[in-house]
Design a protein around this motif. Structure first.
Motif, PDB file in Angstrom:
ATOM      1  N   GLN A  83      43.885  -0.793  34.184  1.00 36.32           N
ATOM      2  CA  GLN A  83      43.768  -0.858  35.646  1.00 36.32           C
ATOM      3  C   GLN A  83      44.317  -2.182  36.175  1.00 36.32           C
ATOM      4  OE1 GLN A  83      39.665   0.063  36.146  1.00 36.32           O
ATOM      5  NE2 GLN A  83      40.070   2.174  36.726  1.00 36.32           N
ATOM      6  N   GLN A 122      51.713  -3.019  40.414  1.00 33.65           N
ATOM      7  CA  GLN A 122      51.774  -2.602  41.817  1.00 33.65           C
ATOM      8  C   GLN A 122      52.052  -3.802  42.730  1.00 33.65           C
ATOM      9  OE1 GLN A 122      51.761   0.476  42.761  1.00 33.65           O
ATOM     10  NE2 GLN A 122      51.931  -0.019  44.947  1.00 33.65           N
ATOM     11  N   GLU A 123      51.325  -4.916  42.431  1.00 34.93           N
ATOM     12  CA  GLU A 123      51.505  -6.124  43.238  1.00 34.93           C
ATOM     13  C   GLU A 123      52.929  -6.665  43.099  1.00 34.93           C
ATOM     14  OE1 GLU A 123      46.952  -7.793  43.208  1.00 34.93           O
ATOM     15  OE2 GLU A 123      48.500  -8.936  42.159  1.00 34.93           O
ATOM     16  N   ARG A 149      47.996  -2.077  35.932  1.00 34.40           N
ATOM     17  CA  ARG A 149      48.560  -1.238  36.993  1.00 34.40           C
ATOM     18  C   ARG A 149      48.547  -1.996  38.329  1.00 34.40           C
ATOM     19  NH1 ARG A 149      45.439   3.629  38.184  1.00 34.40           N
ATOM     20  NH2 ARG A 149      45.851   4.423  36.118  1.00 34.40           N
ATOM     21  N   LYS A 150      47.455  -2.721  38.550  1.00 39.41           N
ATOM     22  CA  LYS A 150      47.331  -3.476  39.792  1.00 39.41           C
ATOM     23  C   LYS A 150      48.411  -4.571  39.859  1.00 39.41           C
ATOM     24  CE  LYS A 150      43.884  -5.936  42.414  1.00 39.41           C
ATOM     25  NZ  LYS A 150      43.108  -7.092  42.091  1.00 39.41           N
TER      26      LYS A 150
END
Ligand code: ADP
Length: 443
Positions: free
Chosen positions: A92, A99-100, A95-96
């Motif tokens: 997670q 994404q950032e 993924r964050k």
């Protein structure tokens, strides 16, 4: 009767006693038998009990082993669960992070002042940023997914994609005039994405303002140089008249001063001419009429004009021309003469008395090559890459010759290259330099 009974005989009594004993014995025997039977039966029960007890103990053991195993498994399960949760948390977080990062890159691309175009391995446009839309005045949806030939059909994108197509896969940087008041510096960068997939990133940098300033600067220099040339020529001819005694006799002392003034004026005229040549190069209107000629003819004239200089400076001077007749070249006579002079000027200026300057001319079927070799101060290694830049002068050259514009080689390079030739040099500090240029044989 009762009385008789009460008074039974001893015999009768004995018989009754024996009978009783017999009965008791019988009862005892029966009891023994029963006891034996019971004992036997209970013995069997005990064995069963033992068996059952052992079985129970065994079961208990097995159960406790199973419980232990289950507990182990449960523990492992708990550990696995914790590890899984960790991995999940990591995933997670990753993924964050991704994404950032993606958002960051998207924000940078979207807000970049340069236009960006990304072509995939099949030369299909896969990404553009808002700046590109502005530059081309075309919406993103009209561009995405189009191939280079399709984009070449749009008048707005044509100049850029033609350039990208022609330059192929190497990195390049070129200036193009997209339209009136829009000059772009286009850079392509090959990107390897995935498995050897060669994508192309095109960066469009708007240099309209810089171009305008450059043009204004060139215009200003050109104008000033033109304005300066007339008074300098007037001074030159007045000084000449004075030196030639046309305006009356002059003393030796006056002659000395006038000679110095004349030389300074000549240097100023040379500088003005250099500046005018540079502005003409920058405005793209430098070369004029070209003629077909053997380069040796021009070289002889230039070399002759340096014989005096050779004597004055005490520097040996030699011309070596290959024996075979040299093929003709198509040149702007005056400009080629300037290029030769600039190389020879430098060779004499940066060589000390007692040194040697040798000019050579040779040719193969494709090119005519001229070289000017000197035994002078040479050019320091760390400054060699700037030698052809405008206004550059190396520190060692400035030390031995204070005067100089740093424009001679810039002009020579432009002259040679605009004739389709090449120019380069070899130099070692303290040992000397050789400057070469080639011109293509007229076909
Ligand atoms: P200028 O000679 O007026 O300084 P140029 O453009 O002709 O300008 O040359 C640029 C610089 O290159 C010189 O200042 C000098 O440092 C170096 N250079 C050119 N030719 C030679 C040479 N033959 N020997 C040593 N240095 C040279």
């Amino acid at each position: 009767m009762n009385k008789v009974q009460r008074t039974a005989s001893p015999l009768a009594k004995r018989n009754a006693g024996v009978k009783e004993i017999k009965r008791l014995r019988n009862t005892l025997r029966v009891r023994d038998l029963e006891l034996a039977e019971l004992k036997k039966k209970h013995a069997i029960d005990l064995q069963e009990l033992d068996k059952v007890a052992k079985m129970l103990v065994q079961r208990d053991l097995e159960r406790s082993q199973i419980t232990e195993k289950r507990e182990d498994e449960l523990k492992q399960l708990k550990e696995s669960r914790a590890a899984l949760l960790n991995i999940l948390e990591d995933a997670q977080a990753a993924r964050k992070f991704v994404q950032e990062e993606k958002e960051k890159i998207s924000a940078i691309i979207a807000n970049l002042s340069d236009g960006l175009l990304l072509f995939d391995a099949q030369d299909r446009l896969s990404m553009v940023n808002p700046q590109t839309e502005k530059i081309f005045a075309v919406k993103e949806q009209d561009l995405i997914g189009k191939t280079i030939p399709q984009l070449a059909a749009f008048p707005a994108t044509r100049p850029v994609v033609i350039l990208v197509k022609n330059e192929g896969e190497k990195i390049f940087r070129k200036e193009i005039k997209l339209r009136e008041k829009m000059t772009l510096e286009v850079t392509t960068v090959p990107l390897t994405i995935g498995k050897n997939q060669l994508w192309t990133l095109v960066v469009l940098h708007d240099v309209t303002r810089e171009k305008l300033i450059e043009e204004m600067k060139t215009e200003f220099v050109s104008l000033s140089a033109h304005q300066l040339r007339t008074p300098l020529s007037a001074i030159k001819w007045t000084l000449r008249l004075l030196l030639d005694g046309e305006l009356g006799n002059i003393t030796q002392e006056q002659r000395g001063f006038l000679e110095k003034t004349y030389q300074s004026n000549e240097r100023m005229i040379a500088l003005i001419n250099d500046l005018l040549n540079v502005t003409r190069i920058e405005e793209g209107r430098y070369l004029s009429r070209r003629v077909l000629i053997e380069l040796e003819q021009i070289l002889q004239i230039v070399v002759n004009s340096y014989k005096e200089e050779s004597k004055r400076t005490n520097i040996g001077f030699k011309l070596e021309v290959s024996k075979e007749p040299l093929p003709k070249v198509l040149v702007d006579l005056e400009k080629i003469q300037v290029a030769m002079q600039n190389l020879l000027d430098n060779a004499f200026r940066y060589t000390r008395a007692g040194g040697q300057v040798t000019v050579s001319l040779k040719s193969d079927k494709k090119e005519v090559e001229l070289s000017v070799k000197d035994s002078g101060v040479g050019i320091p290694k760390d400054q060699q890459e700037k030698v052809f830049s405008k206004f550059f002068r190396a520190a060692n050259a400035v030390r031995i010759e204070a005067e100089g514009s740093g424009l001679g080689l810039f002009i020579a390079k432009n002259i040679v290259e605009s004739h389709g030739g090449r120019i380069w040099f070899e130099s070692e500090e303290g040992k000397g330099s050789t400057f070469y240029f080639t011109l293509p044989v007229a076909g």
